[in-house]
Design a protein around this motif. Structure first.
Motif, PDB file in Angstrom:
ATOM      1  N   GLU A  24      20.198 -12.697 -36.352  1.00 55.51           N
ATOM      2  CA  GLU A  24      19.594 -13.313 -35.014  1.00 55.51           C
ATOM      3  C   GLU A  24      18.111 -13.755 -35.380  1.00 55.51           C
ATOM      4  O   GLU A  24      17.227 -12.896 -35.785  1.00 55.51           O
ATOM      5  CB  GLU A  24      19.596 -12.372 -33.845  1.00 55.51           C
ATOM      6  CG  GLU A  24      18.974 -12.686 -32.655  1.00 55.51           C
ATOM      7  CD  GLU A  24      18.995 -11.934 -31.368  1.00 55.51           C
ATOM      8  OE1 GLU A  24      19.372 -10.886 -31.453  1.00 55.51           O
ATOM      9  OE2 GLU A  24      18.410 -12.503 -30.386  1.00 55.51           O
ATOM     10  N   ASN A  68      18.554 -17.337 -29.322  1.00 58.36           N
ATOM     11  CA  ASN A  68      18.528 -17.209 -27.974  1.00 58.36           C
ATOM     12  C   ASN A  68      18.067 -18.418 -27.287  1.00 58.36           C
ATOM     13  O   ASN A  68      17.222 -19.212 -27.812  1.00 58.36           O
ATOM     14  CB  ASN A  68      17.230 -16.261 -27.872  1.00 58.36           C
ATOM     15  CG  ASN A  68      17.509 -14.981 -28.309  1.00 58.36           C
ATOM     16  OD1 ASN A  68      18.669 -14.077 -27.733  1.00 58.36           O
ATOM     17  ND2 ASN A  68      17.002 -14.652 -29.422  1.00 58.36           N
ATOM     18  N   GLU A  97      22.792 -17.529 -27.909  1.00 51.70           N
ATOM     19  CA  GLU A  97      22.709 -16.311 -26.923  1.00 51.70           C
ATOM     20  C   GLU A  97      22.358 -16.874 -25.607  1.00 51.70           C
ATOM     21  O   GLU A  97      21.159 -17.238 -25.728  1.00 51.70           O
ATOM     22  CB  GLU A  97      22.110 -15.310 -27.491  1.00 51.70           C
ATOM     23  CG  GLU A  97      22.664 -14.567 -28.865  1.00 51.70           C
ATOM     24  CD  GLU A  97      22.047 -13.324 -29.357  1.00 51.70           C
ATOM     25  OE1 GLU A  97      21.126 -12.801 -28.652  1.00 51.70           O
ATOM     26  OE2 GLU A  97      22.437 -12.922 -30.268  1.00 51.70           O
ATOM     27  N   ASP A  99      24.243 -12.629 -23.868  1.00 52.57           N
ATOM     28  CA  ASP A  99      23.173 -11.655 -24.019  1.00 52.57           C
ATOM     29  C   ASP A  99      22.558 -10.774 -23.060  1.00 52.57           C
ATOM     30  O   ASP A  99      23.296 -10.919 -21.681  1.00 52.57           O
ATOM     31  CB  ASP A  99      21.895 -12.498 -24.553  1.00 52.57           C
ATOM     32  CG  ASP A  99      20.852 -11.837 -25.282  1.00 52.57           C
ATOM     33  OD1 ASP A  99      21.121 -10.595 -25.804  1.00 52.57           O
ATOM     34  OD2 ASP A  99      19.927 -12.220 -25.638  1.00 52.57           O
ATOM     35  N   LYS A 114      27.119  -9.355 -25.785  1.00 56.20           N
ATOM     36  CA  LYS A 114      26.107  -8.506 -26.490  1.00 56.20           C
ATOM     37  C   LYS A 114      25.743  -7.166 -25.542  1.00 56.20           C
ATOM     38  O   LYS A 114      25.107  -7.859 -24.569  1.00 56.20           O
ATOM     39  CB  LYS A 114      25.088  -9.174 -27.072  1.00 56.20           C
ATOM     40  CG  LYS A 114      24.163  -8.490 -27.997  1.00 56.20           C
ATOM     41  CD  LYS A 114      22.905  -9.435 -28.438  1.00 56.20           C
ATOM     42  CE  LYS A 114      23.229  -9.828 -29.779  1.00 56.20           C
ATOM     43  NZ  LYS A 114      22.186 -10.266 -30.535  1.00 56.20           N
TER      44      LYS A 114
HETATM   45 CA    CA Z   1      19.263 -12.036 -28.061  1.00 57.39          CA
END
Ligand code: CA
Ligand code: C2E
Ligand code: CA
Ligand code: CA
Length: 294
Positions: free
Chosen positions: A71, A132, A164, A194, A215
């Motif tokens: 990530e 993200n 995400e 997320d 997640k």
């Molecule tokens: Ca994240």
């Protein structure tokens, strides 16, 4: 009470700062407003001068024990103030709209990084990269052409890209977002929810979108063992994901006990300090070279 979360804090802070700006007759608020303006100017300069850095945190496959991907987590290398965490500048970047430029920069740089890793002789070719995406960017009409261009230029497989997004983005469900998610799907780009469990999403609703994974937010992982009442939540979230044919990633895994528990629940992926903190790019290469197994 489960619902105190990063995203909310960020929104709250952005709003508070926004309000401060319109009440500058108060000397304390005036100071705050000045600081905010300075920060905004600094951020604009930072974008021009590319003062941002990306740290990468490994995501571990619990079925193989190996690193499945990374990530990308942004930091700001401020010339005077040093390294600044996202919590201290993303709210302002959101409020001023500068987040879009920063987020595109992260997307592009992280994809370039993935390309570099893939060119490396001893690094696995099938690593994924997770980015993200701020809600704002997801409704931006140019996002998809930017994504296409980045994939074209870096020549990474679109299926190795995971985006995400938060539940709220899905729940708002504007036409623009729906279209964007559809376009991502056509490209086999994977969408991950997320901070799952911290928003107020309706499950039947989530189910309508083809999402790749949930997640689980670190706040739930943290309370997995130490609080009786919350014990059942992580297993419940995992079975929700499975019943919707989605994959699951547990975030914020810090202890062996948590890892063992997650494995016994057939959670597929995990991420957290137990494995590694977010790392600078050079350290990622070292980590991969050591070929760790968990
Ligand atoms: Ca994240
Ligand atoms: P997030 O997406 O929920 O990211 C996870 C955060 O948890 C990261 O904080 C990570 O460093 C931290 N973390 C990872 N493992 C552990 C652990 O085992 N224990 C604990 N306590 N924390 C752990 P970070 O890097 O400070 O990022 C904070 C938030 O800033 C992210 O939360 C994300 O919402 C946002 N953010 C970061 N990079 C970007 C970006 O490029 N674009 C956008 N739009 N937002 C970003
Ligand atoms: Ca989180
Ligand atoms: Ca988050």
């Amino acid at each position: 009470e489960y619902l105190l979360r990063d995203a909310d804090t960020a929104m709250y802070r952005a709003k508070a700062l926004g309000r401060a700006r319109y009440h500058i007759f108060d000397p304390a608020m005036y100071q705050e407003a000045i600081q905010l303006l300075e920060m905004e100017n600094d951020l604009r300069r930072a974008i021009e001068r590319q003062e941002f850095l990306i740290y990468y945190q490994p995501i571990i496959s619990l079925t193989t024990g190996m690193i499945a991907g990374f990530e990308a987590l942004v930091r700001w290398q401020h010339p005077v103030r040093g390294l600044i965490d996202p919590i201290d500048f993303i709210p302002i970047a959101e409020e001023t709209g500068l987040i879009n430029d920063i987020n595109i920069w992260v997307l592009q740089s992280a994809c370039q990084q993935l390309r570099t890793w893939q060119n490396h002789p001893t690094i696995p070719k099938n690593l994924t990269i997770s980015i993200n995406l701020t809600a704002r960017l997801l409704s931006h009409p140019n996002l998809i052409s930017q994504v296409d261009q980045i994939i074209y230029e870096t020549n990474i497989k679109s299926a190795s890209l995971q985006l995400e997004i938060t539940e709220s983005v899905i729940m708002e469900n504007t036409e623009a977002v729906k279209r964007m998610l559809q376009q991502m799907k056509e490209r086999e780009i994977k969408l991950v929810i997320d901070d799952f469990g911290t928003g107020y999403s309706s499950l039947s609703y989530l189910h309508r979108f083809s999402l790749h994974a949930l997640k689980i937010d670190k706040s739930f992982v943290k309370r997995m063992q130490d609080n009786q009442e919350d014990m059942g939540l992580v297993p419940a979230m995992i079975s929700i994901a499975k019943s919707m044919s989605m994959s699951v990633i547990a975030e914020g895994v810090e202890t062996k006990e948590q890892l063992e528990e997650l494995k016994s629940l057939n959670c597929e992926f995990a991420q957290g300090y137990l494995f590694s903190k977010p790392l600078e790019q050079e350290l990622v290469v070292d980590l991969l070279a050591s070929n760790p197994r968990w």
